[in-house]
Design a protein around this motif. Structure first.
Motif, PDB file in Angstrom:
ATOM      1  N   ARG A  96       0.838  -1.205   0.000  1.00 35.91           N
ATOM      2  CA  ARG A  96       0.000   0.000   0.000  1.00 35.91           C
ATOM      3  C   ARG A  96       0.866   1.246   0.000  1.00 35.91           C
ATOM      4  NH1 ARG A  96      -4.230   0.867   4.186  1.00 35.91           N
ATOM      5  NH2 ARG A  96      -5.450   1.808   2.551  1.00 35.91           N
ATOM      6  N   ALA A 231      -6.600  -2.989  -1.298  1.00 32.22           N
ATOM      7  CA  ALA A 231      -6.788  -1.547  -1.492  1.00 32.22           C
ATOM      8  C   ALA A 231      -7.089  -0.828  -0.185  1.00 32.22           C
ATOM      9  CB  ALA A 231      -7.907  -1.301  -2.506  1.00 32.22           C
ATOM     10  N   PHE A 232      -7.880  -1.461   0.692  1.00 36.13           N
ATOM     11  CA  PHE A 232      -8.250  -0.806   1.947  1.00 36.13           C
ATOM     12  C   PHE A 232      -7.459  -1.360   3.126  1.00 36.13           C
ATOM     13  CE2 PHE A 232     -11.737   0.285  -0.810  1.00 36.13           C
ATOM     14  CZ  PHE A 232     -11.975   1.604  -0.461  1.00 36.13           C
ATOM     15  N   GLY A 233      -6.344  -1.982   2.850  1.00 37.03           N
ATOM     16  CA  GLY A 233      -5.481  -2.435   3.942  1.00 37.03           C
ATOM     17  C   GLY A 233      -5.561  -3.933   4.173  1.00 37.03           C
ATOM     18  N   ARG A 281      -1.481   2.380 -14.655  1.00 34.56           N
ATOM     19  CA  ARG A 281      -2.717   2.653 -13.924  1.00 34.56           C
ATOM     20  C   ARG A 281      -3.500   3.787 -14.569  1.00 34.56           C
ATOM     21  NH1 ARG A 281       0.185   2.525  -9.163  1.00 34.56           N
ATOM     22  NH2 ARG A 281       0.272   0.330  -8.606  1.00 34.56           N
ATOM     23  N   ALA A 286      -6.926   0.568 -11.679  1.00 34.99           N
ATOM     24  CA  ALA A 286      -6.164  -0.123 -10.646  1.00 34.99           C
ATOM     25  C   ALA A 286      -6.509  -1.606 -10.505  1.00 34.99           C
ATOM     26  CB  ALA A 286      -6.368   0.577  -9.305  1.00 34.99           C
ATOM     27  N   ALA A 343      -3.888  13.952  -3.438  1.00 35.46           N
ATOM     28  CA  ALA A 343      -4.938  12.978  -3.131  1.00 35.46           C
ATOM     29  C   ALA A 343      -5.239  12.939  -1.647  1.00 35.46           C
ATOM     30  CB  ALA A 343      -4.540  11.592  -3.626  1.00 35.46           C
ATOM     31  N   THR A 344      -4.275  13.313  -0.794  1.00 39.29           N
ATOM     32  CA  THR A 344      -4.514  13.183   0.646  1.00 39.29           C
ATOM     33  C   THR A 344      -4.982  14.490   1.259  1.00 39.29           C
ATOM     34  OG1 THR A 344      -2.150  13.527   0.928  1.00 39.29           O
ATOM     35  CG2 THR A 344      -2.946  11.278   1.091  1.00 39.29           C
TER      36      THR A 344
ATOM     37  N   GLN B  87     -15.256  -1.263   8.312  1.00 43.00           N
ATOM     38  CA  GLN B  87     -14.320  -0.691   9.272  1.00 43.00           C
ATOM     39  C   GLN B  87     -14.619   0.779   9.512  1.00 43.00           C
ATOM     40  OE1 GLN B  87     -10.801  -1.632   6.975  1.00 43.00           O
ATOM     41  NE2 GLN B  87     -10.087  -3.001   8.602  1.00 43.00           N
ATOM     42  N   ASP B  91     -10.065   3.856   4.109  1.00 47.04           N
ATOM     43  CA  ASP B  91      -9.632   4.751   3.037  1.00 47.04           C
ATOM     44  C   ASP B  91      -8.524   4.092   2.230  1.00 47.04           C
ATOM     45  OD1 ASP B  91      -9.686   6.918   1.429  1.00 47.04           O
ATOM     46  OD2 ASP B  91      -8.662   8.272   2.808  1.00 47.04           O
ATOM     47  N   THR B  92      -8.319   4.609   1.043  1.00 46.84           N
ATOM     48  CA  THR B  92      -7.310   4.049   0.156  1.00 46.84           C
ATOM     49  C   THR B  92      -6.705   5.156  -0.688  1.00 46.84           C
ATOM     50  OG1 THR B  92      -6.905   2.442  -1.589  1.00 46.84           O
ATOM     51  CG2 THR B  92      -9.034   3.559  -1.645  1.00 46.84           C
ATOM     52  N   GLN B  93      -5.460   4.943  -1.128  1.00 43.21           N
ATOM     53  CA  GLN B  93      -4.836   5.874  -2.071  1.00 43.21           C
ATOM     54  C   GLN B  93      -4.992   5.375  -3.498  1.00 43.21           C
ATOM     55  OE1 GLN B  93      -0.929   7.238  -1.437  1.00 43.21           O
ATOM     56  NE2 GLN B  93      -1.481   8.346   0.405  1.00 43.21           N
ATOM     57  N   VAL B  94      -5.494   4.135  -3.633  1.00 45.70           N
ATOM     58  CA  VAL B  94      -5.674   3.577  -4.968  1.00 45.70           C
ATOM     59  C   VAL B  94      -6.852   4.273  -5.639  1.00 45.70           C
ATOM     60  CG1 VAL B  94      -6.044   1.451  -6.259  1.00 45.70           C
ATOM     61  CG2 VAL B  94      -4.866   1.378  -4.062  1.00 45.70           C
ATOM     62  N   TRP B 141     -13.680   7.098  -5.935  1.00 42.65           N
ATOM     63  CA  TRP B 141     -13.774   6.980  -4.484  1.00 42.65           C
ATOM     64  C   TRP B 141     -13.336   8.273  -3.793  1.00 42.65           C
ATOM     65  CZ3 TRP B 141     -15.319   4.147  -0.405  1.00 42.65           C
ATOM     66  CH2 TRP B 141     -14.667   4.341   0.824  1.00 42.65           C
ATOM     67  N   GLN B 142     -12.245   8.857  -4.291  1.00 40.83           N
ATOM     68  CA  GLN B 142     -11.664  10.034  -3.637  1.00 40.83           C
ATOM     69  C   GLN B 142     -12.606  11.243  -3.663  1.00 40.83           C
ATOM     70  OE1 GLN B 142      -9.614   7.827  -5.073  1.00 40.83           O
ATOM     71  NE2 GLN B 142      -8.167   7.485  -3.418  1.00 40.83           N
TER      72      GLN B 142
END
Lengths: 344, 262
Positions: A96, A231-233, A281, A286, A343-344, B87, B91-94, B141-142
Motif C-alpha cells: 500500500r 486496497a483498503f489495507g 494505472r 487499478a 490525493a490526501t 471498518q 480509506d485508500t490511495q488507490v 472513491w476520492q
C-alpha cells in the motif's frame, strides 16, 4: 452496466494486443538501429534463417550482429522492463505504498553488493559468476529486509523502512568494497554495471530471465484479485477471505526472485519499477487483472526504446541504461509525489 | 456452550495485548436478524470485540463460534461469505470507482482465475441500488463524501452476501443527516447486525439490543429501555443524565446534565 464492463474488458484486451504488436514492431526496428547498417527486413531474414525457415542473405558478420548482439539485447530489455514494472506494481499494491519498488526494498542494492563482492573481492574463487553473485546478494538483502521488518512489528511501513535501511547499508558496502579494493579498471567496469547495462546480453540470460518472468507473472496474475483486496489495507483484505500473511510471503518472494534474476543479468536499472505501474494505472485503472499484463507490456516497450536511446545517443560511447531511466524517472517520481500529495 | 446456536456467538472471550487486558470474559449472542449496538467509552474494547467476532483477531481465551463451529475452522473465504465487516473510516490511495470498491465484495465468491460472472454483476448492481449509489457507480472513491464512502463500504459488504454484518462506528465524523440516513439503512437490512456506536440516543433509536462495555467487561445487556439508566450512565461514562421514556413504544431519550460530581 454489464455491457460497460465487458467493453472495458475488451479495451484491456485491445491494449494488450496493441501493446504486444507495438513491442514486436519495436524490437524489429531497434535491431536494425546501430553503427552497422542492417535493414529491418534483413534483420528478420537472419532470425528466420536461424530458426531454419529461410536462407541467410547477409554476411556472417552482420548476421552475427543481429543474432548474437542486438536481438538478445532487445529481448533482454523487454524482459527486464516487463519484469521490473510488474515487480513494482505488485509491491505497491501489497505494501500500500505508491513508492515501493525493487530499489526501495533494497533488493537491487543487495544484488549490486553481491556482484561487487565477486568481481572485486574474488569471493567464490572464480567459481561464482557476476550474475550468481548478484543473485545471492539480492536474496540475502531481501531476507534481511523481511527479518528486520518482522522483528520491528511486521507492518507494511516497517517493510518499506527496513528496505530503505537495507538499501543504504548495501550501497555503502558496495562503495566501501569498490573504493578500498578495486583497481581503476575493475572499478570502472563495476560502476558501469551498477548503473544498469544491457550490453552483455546473451541468449542464456534471455532464456533464464524469460523463464523466471513467465513463472512469476503467472503467480502474480493468479493473485490479481487478492491484490485488489489490499486496497483498503491488510485487515480489510482478511475480512474478504484473503490469507494475508501467506499472500505477502508468496508475492514478496516471487518478486524478489524475479528482481534478483533481472539485476544479475542487467545490473541495477532504476525507476522502471517505480514509475511504469503508475503510467499503466493511468491507462487501465487499478484492477490488477487488467493492470499487471498492461504494466508488463508498457514496461517492455519502454525499456526496449530507452536502451536503444542509451546505446545510440552518444555513439560510439554507450550510456548506462540505468542513467537514462533515472534521468526520465526522477521527474516522473516528482509527478507521482505531487499527485499523492493532492490525493490526501 | 449452549447447543444449536445459529449465527455468531462470543463465549467468554478475553483478549490481552501488551500485558493489558483489553476484553475480559465477554459473552455476546445476538438474536438472528436483530440489530445489536455495542456501546462504551473510548478504550472500552468495542473495536476489539468486533475484530474478535470478525475473526481477524484471535481471542486469548474463550471461543467465537458461527453456527456452533469455531471461527478458525470456517476457513477465511467461507467465513467472508457469511460475515462482512465495515471498518471505521476505511480509506485508500488507490484510484478506484465506486463500482470497483463495491465489486471487492465478490472476491470471496470468485476463484483466482474465474472471470466476472453475470451473477457478480447482478449482485453488485443490486447492492448499489439498495444503498442509493446507483447513480454514483462510476464516481471516483476520492471524490465521495464521508457518508457516501460509508454507503459504498456497506454496499461492498452486502455484495459478500453475508448473514452477519459488523460495523465499527460507521457514523463517526458524519453530519447528523448522514448519521440518521446511514443507521436507517443499516437497521432495515435483513441481517444480524452488530454495530459499535458512540451516540447513545442514536443507539436507542436504531438498535433492538444494546451491549455496554466498560474497561473490557460487559456491564449491561438488553433493550435500550432496560439498559439506558441514570445509574449506568453515571457508572460507565461518569455523567449525570435524565432518561425520558415516551408514552408510546418509542426509544428512550438521554438528556445529559453534566459531569458527575460537578
Amino acid at each position: 452496466m454489464i455491457g460497460q464492463r465487458s467493453e472495458s474488458g475488451r479495451a484491456v484486451g485491445t491494449y494488450c494486443l496493441a501493446g504486444v504488436g507495438i513491442l514486436a514492431v519495436s524490437i524489429s526496428v531497434v535491431v536494425a538501429i546501430g553503427p552497422a547498417r542492417v535493414g529491418v527486413t534483413d534483420a528478420w531474414s537472419v532470425v528466420l534463417s536461424r530458426l531454419g525457415l529461410a536462407e541467410v542473405e547477409l554476411s556472417p558478420l552482420r548476421a552475427g550482429i543481429v543474432w548474437d548482439l542486438r536481438l538478445p539485447r532487445a529481448l533482454l530489455a523487454a524482459i527486464c522492463g516487463a519484469g521490473l514494472a510488474v515487480c513494482g506494481a505488485v509491491m505497491q499494491a501489497l505494501l500500500r505504498n505508491p513508492l515501493a519498488d525493487p530499489f526501495v526494498l533494497g533488493v537491487s542494492s543487495g544484488a549490486s553488493t553481491g556482484a561487487v563482492a565477486v568481481v572485486v573481492l574474488g569471493v567464490g574463487g572464480g567459481a561464482l559468476s557476476i550474475s550468481s553473485g548478484a543473485f545471492v546478494g539480492a536474496v540475502v538483502s531481501f531476507a534481511l529486509v523481511l527479518l528486520l521488518s518482522q522483528t520491528l512489528g511486521g507492518t507494511t511501513e516497517r517493510v518499506v523502512l527496513s528496505g530503505v535501511a537495507a538499501m543504504q547499508l548495501f550501497s555503502s558496502l558496495t562503495s566501501f568494497i569498490v573504493l578500498t579494493s578495486g583497481d581503476a579498471e575493475t572499478t570502472r567496469g563495476v560502476l558501469f554495471w551498477l548503473l544498469g547495462s544491457l550490453s552483455s546480453a546473451a541468449w542464456s540470460e534471455v532464456a533464464l530471465c524469460a523463464l523466471v518472468l513467465a513463472g512469476v507473472l503467472a503467480v502474480c496474475l493468479g493473485y490479481a484479485r487478492t491484490l485488489d483486496a489490499f486496497a483498503f489495507g491488510a485487515e480489510a483484505a482478511a475480512t474478504l477471505g484473503v490469507a494475508v500473511a501467506r499472500t505477502r510471503v508468496v508475492l514478496l518472494c516471487a518478486t524478489a526472485l524475479l528482481t534478483a534474476a533481472l539485476v544479475s543479468a542487467a545490473g541495477a536499472i532504476g525507476f522502471v519499477g517505480l514509475v511504469l505501474p503508475h503510467a499503466a494505472r493511468a491507462l487501465v485503472g487499478a484492477n490488477h487483472g487488467r493492470l499487471l499484463p498492461v504494466t508488463a507490456v508498457v514496461g517492455a516497450v519502454f525499456l526496449v526504446w530507452i536502451d536503444t536511446l542509451a546505446r545510440t545517443v552518444l555513439e560510439p560511447q554507450e550510456v548506462p541504461v540505468g542513467v537514462v531511466t533515472s534521468l526520465i524517472g526522477v521527474p516522473a517520481f516528482v509527478v507521482v509525489l505531487y499527485r499523492t500529495r493532492r490525493a490526501t | 456452550m449452549s447447543g444449536g446456536q445459529a449465527g455468531l456467538s462470543a463465549d467468554r472471550v478475553s483478549r490481552t495485548a501488551g500485558g493489558r487486558l483489553i476484553l475480559d470474559t465477554v459473552s455476546v449472542t445476538p438474536a438472528a436478524g436483530s440489530t445489536v449496538g455495542v456501546l462504551g467509552p473510548n478504550g472500552s474494547g468495542k473495536s476489539t470485540l468486533l475484530r474478535l467476532l470478525a475473526g481477524v483477531l484471535a481471542p486469548t481465551s474463550g471461543l467465537v463460534t458461527l453456527d456452533d463451529q469455531p471461527l478458525p475452522e470456517w476457513g477465511r473465504r467461507r467465513l467472508a461469505k457469511r460475515v462482512a465487516v465495515v471498518q471505521q473510516q476505511a480509506d485508500t490511495q488507490v484510484e478506484l470507482s465506486v463500482r470497483d470498491v463495491v465489486s471487492l465484495g465478490r472476491i470471496p465468491h470468485r476463484g483466482p482465475w474465474s472471470p466476472i460472472s453475470a451473477e457478480d454483476h447482478a449482485v453488485v448492481a443490486a447492492a448499489l441500488v439498495d444503498t442509493g449509489l446507483a447513480d454514483k457507480a462510476d464516481r471516483a472513491w476520492q471524490t465521495l463524501s464521508g457518508g457516501e464512502r460509508q454507503r459504498a463500504q456497506i454496499a461492498r459488504a452486502l455484495v459478500q452476501q453475508p448473514r452477519e454484518l459488523l460495523l465499527d462506528e460507521p457514523t463517526n465524523h458524519l453530519d447528523i443527516q448522514y448519521q440518521l440516513d446511514l443507521l436507517t439503512l443499516i437497521s432495515r437490512l435483513p441481517l444480524t447486525t452488530i454495530v459499535a456506536l458512540h451516540d447513545l440516543n442514536l443507539a436507542a433509536m436504531y438498535c433492538d439490543q444494546l451491549v455496554v462495555l466498560n474497561r473490557g467487561s460487559v456491564v449491561a445487556v438488553g433493550t435500550p429501555r432496560a439498559v439506558l439508566t441514570v445509574e449506568l450512565l453515571a457508572e460507565v461514562y461518569g455523567v449525570r443524565a435524565e432518561i425520558e421514556h415516551p408514552e408510546t413504544d418509542g426509544p428512550p431519550h438521554v438528556r445529559f446534565l453534566g459531569v458527575l460530581g460537578q
